[in-house]
Design an enzyme around this catalytic site. Structure first.
Site, PDB file in Angstrom:
ATOM      1  N   LYS A   1       9.902  23.072 -13.249  1.00  0.00           N
ATOM      2  CA  LYS A   1       8.986  21.967 -12.947  1.00  0.00           C
ATOM      3  C   LYS A   1       8.610  21.975 -11.462  1.00  0.00           C
ATOM      4  CE  LYS A   1       7.303  17.560 -13.837  1.00  0.00           C
ATOM      5  NZ  LYS A   1       7.261  16.375 -14.667  1.00  0.00           N
TER       6      LYS A   1
ATOM      7  N   GLU B   1      12.176  17.940 -24.376  1.00  0.00           N
ATOM      8  CA  GLU B   1      11.469  18.356 -23.149  1.00  0.00           C
ATOM      9  C   GLU B   1      12.112  19.624 -22.567  1.00  0.00           C
ATOM     10  OE1 GLU B   1       8.682  16.886 -22.138  1.00  0.00           O
ATOM     11  OE2 GLU B   1       8.744  14.760 -22.676  1.00  0.00           O
TER      12      GLU B   1
ATOM     13  N   HIS C   1       1.381  11.882 -28.334  1.00  0.00           N
ATOM     14  CA  HIS C   1       0.921  10.552 -27.900  1.00  0.00           C
ATOM     15  C   HIS C   1       0.227   9.814 -29.047  1.00  0.00           C
ATOM     16  CE1 HIS C   1       0.915  11.285 -23.239  1.00  0.00           C
ATOM     17  NE2 HIS C   1       2.119  11.129 -23.754  1.00  0.00           N
TER      18      HIS C   1
ATOM     19  N   ASN D   1       2.021  19.455 -20.628  1.00  0.00           N
ATOM     20  CA  ASN D   1       1.620  18.502 -21.667  1.00  0.00           C
ATOM     21  C   ASN D   1       1.720  19.108 -23.062  1.00  0.00           C
ATOM     22  OD1 ASN D   1       0.972  16.635 -19.655  1.00  0.00           O
ATOM     23  ND2 ASN D   1      -1.094  17.440 -19.435  1.00  0.00           N
TER      24      ASN D   1
ATOM     25  N   HIS E   1       1.974  17.056 -26.259  1.00  0.00           N
ATOM     26  CA  HIS E   1       1.759  15.649 -25.911  1.00  0.00           C
ATOM     27  C   HIS E   1       0.483  15.060 -26.525  1.00  0.00           C
ATOM     28  CE1 HIS E   1       5.056  16.342 -23.227  1.00  0.00           C
ATOM     29  NE2 HIS E   1       4.975  15.157 -22.690  1.00  0.00           N
TER      30      HIS E   1
ATOM     31  N   ARG F   1      -0.517  22.750 -14.221  1.00  0.00           N
ATOM     32  CA  ARG F   1       0.420  21.664 -14.533  1.00  0.00           C
ATOM     33  C   ARG F   1       0.185  21.101 -15.938  1.00  0.00           C
ATOM     34  NH1 ARG F   1       2.678  16.604 -10.868  1.00  0.00           N
ATOM     35  NH2 ARG F   1       3.913  15.696 -12.548  1.00  0.00           N
TER      36      ARG F   1
ATOM     37  N   HIS G   1       9.720   9.023 -27.268  1.00  0.00           N
ATOM     38  CA  HIS G   1       8.752   9.938 -26.657  1.00  0.00           C
ATOM     39  C   HIS G   1       9.135  11.409 -26.920  1.00  0.00           C
ATOM     40  CE1 HIS G   1       5.894  11.569 -23.795  1.00  0.00           C
ATOM     41  NE2 HIS G   1       6.880  12.219 -23.211  1.00  0.00           N
TER      42      HIS G   1
ATOM     43  N   ARG H   1       0.820  -1.231   0.000  1.00  0.00           N
ATOM     44  CA  ARG H   1       0.000   0.000   0.000  1.00  0.00           C
ATOM     45  C   ARG H   1       0.848   1.272   0.000  1.00  0.00           C
ATOM     46  NH1 ARG H   1      -3.468  -2.513   4.019  1.00  0.00           N
ATOM     47  NH2 ARG H   1      -5.106  -3.628   2.939  1.00  0.00           N
TER      48      ARG H   1
ATOM     49  N   GLU I   1      -2.502  18.212 -11.252  1.00  0.00           N
ATOM     50  CA  GLU I   1      -2.940  18.714 -12.562  1.00  0.00           C
ATOM     51  C   GLU I   1      -4.409  19.131 -12.607  1.00  0.00           C
ATOM     52  OE1 GLU I   1      -0.907  16.824 -15.928  1.00  0.00           O
ATOM     53  OE2 GLU I   1      -2.793  16.995 -17.006  1.00  0.00           O
TER      54      GLU I   1
ATOM     55  N   LYS J   1       4.391  11.927 -11.177  1.00  0.00           N
ATOM     56  CA  LYS J   1       3.501  11.214 -12.096  1.00  0.00           C
ATOM     57  C   LYS J   1       4.124   9.859 -12.375  1.00  0.00           C
ATOM     58  CE  LYS J   1       1.050  14.577 -14.934  1.00  0.00           C
ATOM     59  NZ  LYS J   1       0.890  15.099 -16.301  1.00  0.00           N
TER      60      LYS J   1
HETATM   61  P1  NAD Z   1      14.070   5.315 -21.334  1.00  0.00           P
HETATM   62  O1  NAD Z   1      13.860   5.180 -19.897  1.00  0.00           O
HETATM   63  O2  NAD Z   1      13.556   4.246 -22.237  1.00  0.00           O
HETATM   64  O3  NAD Z   1      15.631   5.544 -21.597  1.00  0.00           O
HETATM   65  C1  NAD Z   1      16.071   5.721 -22.917  1.00  0.00           C
HETATM   66  C2  NAD Z   1      17.162   4.721 -23.286  1.00  0.00           C
HETATM   67  O4  NAD Z   1      18.376   5.128 -22.689  1.00  0.00           O
HETATM   68  C3  NAD Z   1      16.898   3.301 -22.810  1.00  0.00           C
HETATM   69  O5  NAD Z   1      17.358   2.416 -23.799  1.00  0.00           O
HETATM   70  C4  NAD Z   1      17.770   3.190 -21.561  1.00  0.00           C
HETATM   71  O6  NAD Z   1      18.157   1.868 -21.313  1.00  0.00           O
HETATM   72  C5  NAD Z   1      18.940   4.042 -21.950  1.00  0.00           C
HETATM   73  N1  NAD Z   1      19.691   4.688 -20.878  1.00  0.00           N
HETATM   74  C6  NAD Z   1      19.195   5.300 -19.788  1.00  0.00           C
HETATM   75  N2  NAD Z   1      20.170   5.956 -19.145  1.00  0.00           N
HETATM   76  C7  NAD Z   1      21.314   5.705 -19.806  1.00  0.00           C
HETATM   77  C8  NAD Z   1      22.651   6.137 -19.645  1.00  0.00           C
HETATM   78  N3  NAD Z   1      22.998   7.010 -18.709  1.00  0.00           N
HETATM   79  N4  NAD Z   1      23.590   5.672 -20.515  1.00  0.00           N
HETATM   80  C9  NAD Z   1      23.226   4.842 -21.531  1.00  0.00           C
HETATM   81  N5  NAD Z   1      21.975   4.451 -21.765  1.00  0.00           N
HETATM   82  C10 NAD Z   1      21.013   4.880 -20.915  1.00  0.00           C
HETATM   83  O7  NAD Z   1      13.414   6.671 -21.916  1.00  0.00           O
HETATM   84  P2  NAD Z   1      13.297   8.167 -21.389  1.00  0.00           P
HETATM   85  O8  NAD Z   1      13.326   8.998 -22.601  1.00  0.00           O
HETATM   86  O9  NAD Z   1      14.213   8.456 -20.272  1.00  0.00           O
HETATM   87  O10 NAD Z   1      11.823   8.189 -20.769  1.00  0.00           O
HETATM   88  C11 NAD Z   1      10.698   8.024 -21.577  1.00  0.00           C
HETATM   89  C12 NAD Z   1       9.552   7.619 -20.704  1.00  0.00           C
HETATM   90  O11 NAD Z   1       9.315   8.644 -19.742  1.00  0.00           O
HETATM   91  C13 NAD Z   1       8.253   7.428 -21.448  1.00  0.00           C
HETATM   92  O12 NAD Z   1       7.645   6.232 -21.025  1.00  0.00           O
HETATM   93  C14 NAD Z   1       7.394   8.602 -21.022  1.00  0.00           C
HETATM   94  O13 NAD Z   1       6.027   8.323 -21.032  1.00  0.00           O
HETATM   95  C15 NAD Z   1       7.909   8.850 -19.645  1.00  0.00           C
HETATM   96  N6  NAD Z   1       7.705  10.219 -19.150  1.00  0.00           N
HETATM   97  C16 NAD Z   1       7.173  10.353 -17.920  1.00  0.00           C
HETATM   98  C17 NAD Z   1       6.999  11.611 -17.402  1.00  0.00           C
HETATM   99  C18 NAD Z   1       6.470  11.767 -16.014  1.00  0.00           C
HETATM  100  O14 NAD Z   1       6.192  12.902 -15.604  1.00  0.00           O
HETATM  101  N7  NAD Z   1       6.369  10.709 -15.248  1.00  0.00           N
HETATM  102  C19 NAD Z   1       7.365  12.744 -18.139  1.00  0.00           C
HETATM  103  C20 NAD Z   1       7.911  12.565 -19.397  1.00  0.00           C
HETATM  104  C21 NAD Z   1       8.077  11.286 -19.905  1.00  0.00           C
HETATM  105  N1  GLY Z   2       5.486  15.525 -17.748  1.00  0.00           N
HETATM  106  C1  GLY Z   2       4.276  16.183 -17.424  1.00  0.00           C
HETATM  107  C2  GLY Z   2       4.060  16.360 -15.963  1.00  0.00           C
HETATM  108  O1  GLY Z   2       4.853  15.938 -15.155  1.00  0.00           O
HETATM  109  O2  GLY Z   2       3.089  16.912 -15.580  1.00  0.00           O
END
Ligand code: NAD
Ligand code: GLY
Length: 378
Positions: free
Chosen positions: A235, A193, A260, A253, A256, A249, A274, A129, A245, A151
């Protein structure tokens, strides 16, 4: 003080009893045990990471740092990629944690990009939980966006980020040095971003990026640090004022809703990252703003020029968009979390640095912009 003599920057996310710090600096991972220890309920953690992060040597650095601070740890290594953010991996990780005898004082550490951060956040929110977790973001995207703000989500067959929770980490530890091992395409995707913050409400930052973005992407440590600090500060400000949000906030997006839909149509298989989808989506959002009469200047072209200069896509030219139609893309948008009662919400802009939220955008002009981008792909 960090390994290169620069100071560790500390920013606060102000959320009452869920407040936490973001630490930013070069080489922080090597000191992670000492930096994380104060937020742990007990000196034991489970580290969740992916194979690429392990291969880049960052898990070994973290494990050494945890051992040096007498923090017991176990590690779960997942396959890299967006496909890991699903129910199957959620079940596997939680099963592994429970089988390993986790208790409520154990914390999770997300060592990785947004995929690992989002999945670990959901695990933390659900296991027993709710247990604590710490974000140790290793991609530019995760350092400037996904690790901050709580998020957490996984994808389902119906779409992206549809199952999750607002669940804040106890600490974010962003070591800017780990970005040195990140593939260029991933760095560029994260940079989208960074640009987003400028387009939302920081026109001066956008101008700074026009001058310094290429150096940042080429590895200029000072430029990286400045950009990461600026984005985290922005942020933290937005999240502190609107955690779940209900209002402002949603500005984060920007790009997005279009993005998306492009990701859904591409199938999350690495064809379109992404951040790349967000880059194209931001140009589409400014184009839509122009077509709706909100953004009379040539800001869409200015944004496109900057994305071109930094190697990011700004249109559909690089996509395999055979068989795509405006209707199919619109259908994806209708399933987006931001669509309510069948009404599309978009982040539009009056100019670069002057974004705003528009509910109930008519589908006609959206379809026109989609058709325009589909026909221009050559
Ligand atoms: P990811 O986590 O897939 O990382 C990208 C690639 O880089 C992967 O292949 C990973 O293995 C590799 N990698 C990571 N760090 C590394 C390093 N230091 N050296 C070498 N390789 C490395 O992708 P991302 O772009 O970091 O994140 C995308 C995700 O984030 C999506 O799922 C998206 O929806 C999510 N996201 C979430 C939020 C949120 O607020 N929670 C905001 C934006 C995006
Ligand atoms: N990446 C969008 C948010 O965190 O609200």
């Amino acid at each position: 003080m960090t390994t290169d003599g620069t100071t560790i920057e500390r920013l606060g996310v102000d959320l009452g009893d869920r407040s936490y710090d973001i630490l930013i600096g070069n080489g922080l991972l090597a000191d992670a045990g000492r930096l994380i220890a104060p937020v742990l309920r007990a000196p034991r953690v489970a580290v969740i990471t992916d194979q690429n992060v392990v291969d880049a040597g960052h898990l070994a650095t973290l494990e050494t740092a945890l051992a040096a601070a007498d923090i017991a740890f176990r590690t779960i290594i997942l396959e890299p990629g967006e496909q890991t953010k699903d129910f199957a991996h959620l079940e596997r990780v939680i099963g592994d944690l429970l089988a390993g005898g986790i208790d409520r004082k154990t914390s999770l550490i997300a060592l990785g990009g947004g995929v690992i951060g989002d999945l670990t956040g959901v695990c933390a929110a659900l296991t027993l939980r709710g247990i604590d977790f710490v974000q140790v973001p290793t991609t530019l995207l995760a350092q400037v966006d996904s690790s901050v703000g709580g998020k957490t989500a996984i994808n389902t067959t119906q779409g992206k980020n549809l199952v999750g929770a607002f669940y804040q980490p106890r600490l974010v530890l962003a070591d800017t040095g780990v970005l040195d091992t990140l593939p260029v395409r991933e760095l560029q995707a994260g940079y989208a971003e960074v640009v987003k913050y400028g387009v939302i409400d920081m026109p001066d930052f956008f101008e700074w990026l026009e001058g310094n973005g290429p150096a940042l992407l080429a590895g200029d440590a000072a430029a990286r640090r400045h950009a990461i600090l600026t984005c985290c500060d922005a942020k933290a400000r937005i999240v502190s004022s609107d955690e779940t949000e209900q209002g402002q906030r949603a500005l984060l997006n920007l790009g997005h809703t279009f993005g998306h839909a492009l990701e859904a149509e591409t199938g999350y298989g690495g064809g379109l990252l992404h951040g790349e989808a967000v880059a194209i989506g931001m140009v589409m959002a400014l184009t839509l703003s122009n077509r709706l009469g909100h953004c009379p200047g040539n800001d869409a072209a200015r944004l496109r020029a900057h994305l071109d200069a930094t190697g990011l896509p700004a249109d559909f030219t690089r996509l395999n968009a055979d068989g795509w139609t405006a209707d199919r893309l619109l259908a994806h948008m209708m399933k987006d979390k931001k669509t309510e009662d069948g009404k599309l919400t978009f982040i539009l802009a009056r100019a670069i640095g002057a974004a705003f939220i528009e509910h109930d955008v008519p589908t006609g002009p959206v379809a026109d912009v989609l058709t325009e981008f589909l026909s221009a792909r050559g």
